[in-house]
Design a protein around this motif. Structure first.
Motif, PDB file in Angstrom:
ATOM      1  N   UNK A  29     -41.215 -27.504  50.922  1.00 48.46           N
ATOM      2  CA  UNK A  29     -40.475 -27.398  52.166  1.00 48.46           C
ATOM      3  C   UNK A  29     -40.099 -25.955  52.438  1.00 48.46           C
ATOM      4  N   UNK A  30     -40.128 -25.617  53.737  1.00 47.12           N
ATOM      5  CA  UNK A  30     -39.678 -24.289  54.132  1.00 47.12           C
ATOM      6  C   UNK A  30     -38.176 -24.263  54.399  1.00 47.12           C
ATOM      7  N   UNK A  31     -37.529 -25.402  54.376  1.00 49.17           N
ATOM      8  CA  UNK A  31     -36.097 -25.486  54.602  1.00 49.17           C
ATOM      9  C   UNK A  31     -35.645 -26.913  54.453  1.00 49.17           C
ATOM     10  N   UNK A  32     -34.337 -27.125  54.475  1.00 48.33           N
ATOM     11  CA  UNK A  32     -33.810 -28.472  54.236  1.00 48.33           C
ATOM     12  C   UNK A  32     -34.144 -29.417  55.379  1.00 48.33           C
ATOM     13  N   UNK A  33     -33.839 -28.998  56.617  1.00 50.85           N
ATOM     14  CA  UNK A  33     -34.155 -29.843  57.768  1.00 50.85           C
ATOM     15  C   UNK A  33     -33.432 -31.171  57.729  1.00 50.85           C
ATOM     16  N   UNK A  34     -33.796 -32.049  58.650  1.00 44.36           N
ATOM     17  CA  UNK A  34     -33.300 -33.401  58.647  1.00 44.36           C
ATOM     18  C   UNK A  34     -31.823 -33.522  58.962  1.00 44.36           C
ATOM     19  N   UNK A 219     -50.567 -28.690  66.239  1.00 43.54           N
ATOM     20  CA  UNK A 219     -50.406 -27.300  65.811  1.00 43.54           C
ATOM     21  C   UNK A 219     -50.258 -26.344  66.983  1.00 43.54           C
ATOM     22  N   UNK A 220     -50.927 -26.640  68.068  1.00 43.87           N
ATOM     23  CA  UNK A 220     -50.873 -25.719  69.205  1.00 43.87           C
ATOM     24  C   UNK A 220     -49.448 -25.501  69.693  1.00 43.87           C
ATOM     25  N   UNK A 221     -48.633 -26.540  69.678  1.00 39.84           N
ATOM     26  CA  UNK A 221     -47.261 -26.395  70.163  1.00 39.84           C
ATOM     27  C   UNK A 221     -46.474 -25.393  69.331  1.00 39.84           C
ATOM     28  N   UNK A 222     -46.808 -25.249  68.053  1.00 37.28           N
ATOM     29  CA  UNK A 222     -46.055 -24.341  67.196  1.00 37.28           C
ATOM     30  C   UNK A 222     -46.745 -22.995  67.041  1.00 37.28           C
ATOM     31  N   UNK A 223     -48.032 -22.931  67.350  1.00 36.43           N
ATOM     32  CA  UNK A 223     -48.710 -21.638  67.407  1.00 36.43           C
ATOM     33  C   UNK A 223     -48.266 -20.850  68.644  1.00 36.43           C
ATOM     34  N   UNK A 224     -47.920 -21.572  69.732  1.00 35.52           N
ATOM     35  CA  UNK A 224     -47.634 -20.901  71.004  1.00 35.52           C
ATOM     36  C   UNK A 224     -46.150 -20.906  71.382  1.00 35.52           C
ATOM     37  N   UNK A 225     -45.387 -21.873  70.846  1.00 34.32           N
ATOM     38  CA  UNK A 225     -43.982 -21.994  71.233  1.00 34.32           C
ATOM     39  C   UNK A 225     -43.120 -22.267  70.000  1.00 34.32           C
ATOM     40  N   UNK A 226     -41.835 -22.045  70.145  1.00 31.13           N
ATOM     41  CA  UNK A 226     -40.917 -22.092  69.006  1.00 31.13           C
ATOM     42  C   UNK A 226     -40.075 -23.377  69.021  1.00 31.13           C
ATOM     43  N   UNK A 227     -40.723 -24.533  69.090  1.00 33.14           N
ATOM     44  CA  UNK A 227     -40.009 -25.801  69.094  1.00 33.14           C
ATOM     45  C   UNK A 227     -39.325 -26.037  67.749  1.00 33.14           C
ATOM     46  N   UNK A 228     -38.250 -26.813  67.792  1.00 34.75           N
ATOM     47  CA  UNK A 228     -37.505 -27.126  66.577  1.00 34.75           C
ATOM     48  C   UNK A 228     -38.217 -28.162  65.715  1.00 34.75           C
ATOM     49  N   UNK A 229     -39.020 -28.990  66.344  1.00 30.26           N
ATOM     50  CA  UNK A 229     -39.710 -30.014  65.579  1.00 30.26           C
ATOM     51  C   UNK A 229     -40.636 -30.834  66.448  1.00 30.26           C
ATOM     52  N   UNK A 266     -46.204 -24.193  56.546  1.00 25.35           N
ATOM     53  CA  UNK A 266     -46.706 -22.813  56.524  1.00 25.35           C
ATOM     54  C   UNK A 266     -46.232 -22.043  57.743  1.00 25.35           C
ATOM     55  N   UNK A 267     -46.249 -22.695  58.904  1.00 24.91           N
ATOM     56  CA  UNK A 267     -45.776 -22.031  60.128  1.00 24.91           C
ATOM     57  C   UNK A 267     -44.274 -21.792  60.054  1.00 24.91           C
ATOM     58  N   UNK A 268     -43.537 -22.761  59.488  1.00 26.30           N
ATOM     59  CA  UNK A 268     -42.089 -22.608  59.360  1.00 26.30           C
ATOM     60  C   UNK A 268     -41.733 -21.447  58.433  1.00 26.30           C
ATOM     61  N   UNK A 269     -42.488 -21.289  57.371  1.00 28.84           N
ATOM     62  CA  UNK A 269     -42.228 -20.192  56.436  1.00 28.84           C
ATOM     63  C   UNK A 269     -42.410 -18.844  57.124  1.00 28.84           C
ATOM     64  N   UNK A 270     -43.440 -18.756  57.960  1.00 24.68           N
ATOM     65  CA  UNK A 270     -43.686 -17.501  58.664  1.00 24.68           C
ATOM     66  C   UNK A 270     -42.580 -17.194  59.663  1.00 24.68           C
ATOM     67  N   UNK A 271     -42.044 -18.214  60.314  1.00 29.16           N
ATOM     68  CA  UNK A 271     -41.026 -17.940  61.331  1.00 29.16           C
ATOM     69  C   UNK A 271     -39.610 -17.915  60.746  1.00 29.16           C
ATOM     70  N   UNK A 272     -39.452 -18.372  59.506  1.00 31.92           N
ATOM     71  CA  UNK A 272     -38.173 -18.239  58.833  1.00 31.92           C
ATOM     72  C   UNK A 272     -37.189 -19.364  59.053  1.00 31.92           C
ATOM     73  N   UNK A 273     -37.607 -20.490  59.573  1.00 33.30           N
ATOM     74  CA  UNK A 273     -36.730 -21.662  59.703  1.00 33.30           C
ATOM     75  C   UNK A 273     -37.596 -22.915  59.762  1.00 33.30           C
ATOM     76  N   UNK A 274     -37.025 -24.071  59.415  1.00 34.26           N
ATOM     77  CA  UNK A 274     -37.843 -25.274  59.277  1.00 34.26           C
ATOM     78  C   UNK A 274     -38.402 -25.775  60.598  1.00 34.26           C
TER      79      UNK A 274
END
Length: 576
Positions: A29-34, A219-229, A266-274
């Motif tokens: 996990x890149x963070x606790x989340x949930x 994946x496209x939604x997180x490659x292009x935008x910063x959605x929470x989940x 992997x995307x969460x780790x790069x952006x620094x939050x889950x």
């Protein structure tokens, strides 16, 4: 992972994609989340495409950003909603500018059906499904960008809601073209489809290229935008494999869950939050297994951060089944609450309160709304109430017994509710014969009779095939209701609600100038407070005598219990 465009995914080899998407070891996990939320609001995107026109009767051009924003956020801002889950189309075509999926109508070179009732019988212009999002994107307001920006302004968490196998593109017969929702990949790859279903366009997730495509869409939604989940909506619809092979093929859904968790981690780790993953699944573990959803593995392997259960629930006694699977990590659970159902085309406030209060009583961490379709401000008070069970304690409530979905086994619609209380566990309707004796069902009631006791309560029964001379005896909690041995033919009353939103408010897809008349004929019985308790209340109905000339059994069609905190007995009101 290299990019797969909307064209190239159709020609990449299955073996290559399978290798590319191999999940490998369990991802970290890149963070606790949930985190726990109170009210998740799902918008299915209707205001982007066709239906929003009913809320904008004097607008003749494509949607502007201001109109789009108003339709989405006016009903929910400054309410108990803390998370917006937005569906940007069916997951087959994209009602946003996408690098993976086509626009609606692109497969037909932007020729659209002439019929204005193409989509579910609602009078709309099919071209709007393309023109509205395209005009927004061309003006620099791609819908995902708008939703994310507007959620940030309002302090709302922003989730993508992805329909994993939507089959609205199969409402029409094969060859019925143009079909703006039927994408090229389904037209040229018939081997990707499940071949024995009522609505014929369901994707077969045993095919690796199907899973690869769905992963790229997410994946496209997180490659292009910063959605929470992201919400993976496995109940839109429940058609992932050929009938009878769901259990053995569930491994493919688990493989997909591992792949998307790994990718988003992997995307969460790069952006620094889950990046959180919500899954919408059937409300019983048994039905999850029947559908191929290996929930035990998904929870054990930490593949999800929250569970959204069911479709339009009135209670959820199975909550502990899912909690029992959770060990070190307790995932929040959000039961699904619809704004219609059980013969209410539009549910009155009291009905929604009754179901919401039951779900909180059953132990929900929060609630999830689906298909509310409202516009304007008229239900903000209700969203605030259902987000906080304390606010509902002294409010009138209306509890409904779940009605069975009675489509024939091969009729359209029968497949996509097959793992659902309305098809597998509904207590009504049922037949009554004199020889059968009393028949019973349990009515869940959330009122606290110690601290906020209702002043009055009534039981409503609607019946089919009644004949003069029919006589019934009804009891609640062992207490016989008066009149005992009621003469059915002499006792019909009109019960129900008249819902009349103020101008500028209403339901998308419904006429804006007409109230919603929710009245029907029923038997009405006062219920003594001493007969009721918090929890499940047994309702028993006995047919004492059947009138002559009947060729069908008497059928109990609706069983409903109303609890009122006020003195008024009025059952016709205007909701504003």
């Amino acid at each position: 992972m290299r990019s797969i465009t909307r064209r190239s995914f159709m020609i990449v080899g299955a073996g290559g994609l399978a290798q590319m998407l191999h999940a490998g070891p369990r991802p970290k996990r890149a963070g606790a989340g949930g985190k726990k939320r109170r009210l998740l609001f799902n918008w299915d995107g209707s205001m982007i495409h066709c239906w929003g026109r009913t809320a904008l009767p004097h607008s003749y051009g494509p949607l502007t950003r201001e109109q789009f924003t108003s339709l989405v956020f006016s009903p929910i801002e400054n309410t108990g909603v803390d998370t917006l889950m937005f569906s940007f189309g069916s997951g087959n075509v994209a009602e946003y500018q996408s690098n993976v999926l086509e626009w609606p109508g692109e497969a037909d070179r932007f020729k659209f059906p002439e019929s204005k009732t193409w989509h579910g019988g609602i009078e709309v212009d099919p071209k709007d499904q393309y023109l509205n999002p395209k005009s927004l994107a061309d003006a620099g307001h791609n819908p995902p960008k708008v939703i994310l920006e507007e959620c940030r302004k309002r302090g709302l968490d922003a989730f993508v809601s992805l329909r994993m196998n939507d089959i609205h593109d199969g409402q029409h017969a094969r060859g019925a073209l143009p079909n703006p929702e039927l994408p090229t990949f389904k037209r040229i790859n018939p081997d990707w489809l499940v071949d024995d279903l009522d609505w014929w366009t369901a994707l077969n997730f045993a095919h690796p290229r199907v899973r690869a495509l769905k992963l790229k869409v997410a994946e496209e939604f997180f490659d292009r935008w910063d959605f929470d989940g992201i919400e993976l909506d496995w109940l839109r619809h429940t058609l992932y494999f050929q009938r009878g092979t769901e259990r053995e093929n569930g491994k493919f859904l688990t493989e997909f869950m591992r792949a998307i968790r790994k990718s988003l981690n992997e995307k969460a780790k790069r952006r620094g939050r889950p990046i959180e993953i919500a899954i919408r699944i059937p409300e019983k573990l048994e039905w999850c297994a029947l559908g191929g959803f290996e929930i035990e593995k998904w929870i054990e392997e930490d593949l999800a951060d929250m569970l959204i259960l069911g479709q339009g629930l009135t209670e959820l006694p199975t909550m502990d089944e899912f909690r029992g699977l959770m060990k070190a990590r307790q995932l929040p659970i959000y039961p699904s609450l619809y704004s219609y159902g059980n013969s209410y085309r539009v549910s009155p406030d009291e009905v929604i309160r009754g179901s919401a209060a039951n779900l909180w009583r059953d132990g929900a961490d929060g609630l999830y709304t689906f298909n509310w379709f409202m516009y304007g401000n008229w239900r903000k008070h209700l969203l605030n109430e259902i987000a906080d069970p304390k606010r509902m304690r002294k409010k009138d409530k209306h509890y409904t017994a779940v009605q069975r979905f009675e489509a024939s086994p091969r009729a359209p619609g029968a497949d996509y509710v097959r793992y659902n209380t309305v098809s597998k566990g509904a207590p009504v309707p049922f037949n009554l014969n004199v020889a059968d004796g009393a028949k019973s069902l349990d009515m869940p009631v959330a009122d606290d009779f110690k601290t906020s006791k209702p002043r009055t309560a009534e039981l409503w029964l609607a019946l089919d095939y009644s004949k003069p001379g029919d006589r019934l005896t009804v009891s609640v909690g062992g207490t016989v209701l008066e009149p005992a041995g009621v003469d059915v033919a002499a006792s019909w009353q009109e019960v129900g609600y008249r819902i009349a939103p103020l101008p500028g408010n209403g339901m998308i897809g419904f006429p804006s100038d007409k109230p919603f008349d929710m009245h029907f004929k029923a038997l009405k019985f006062p219920v003594p407070m001493a007969a009721l308790k918090t929890g499940r209340n047994p309702v028993s109905i006995r047919l004492n005598y059947r009138g002559p000339g009947s060729d069908k059994p008497l059928r109990i069609r609706r069983v409903e219990l109303v609890t009122r905190m006020s003195e008024t007995r009025t059952i016709s009101r205007a909701a504003v």
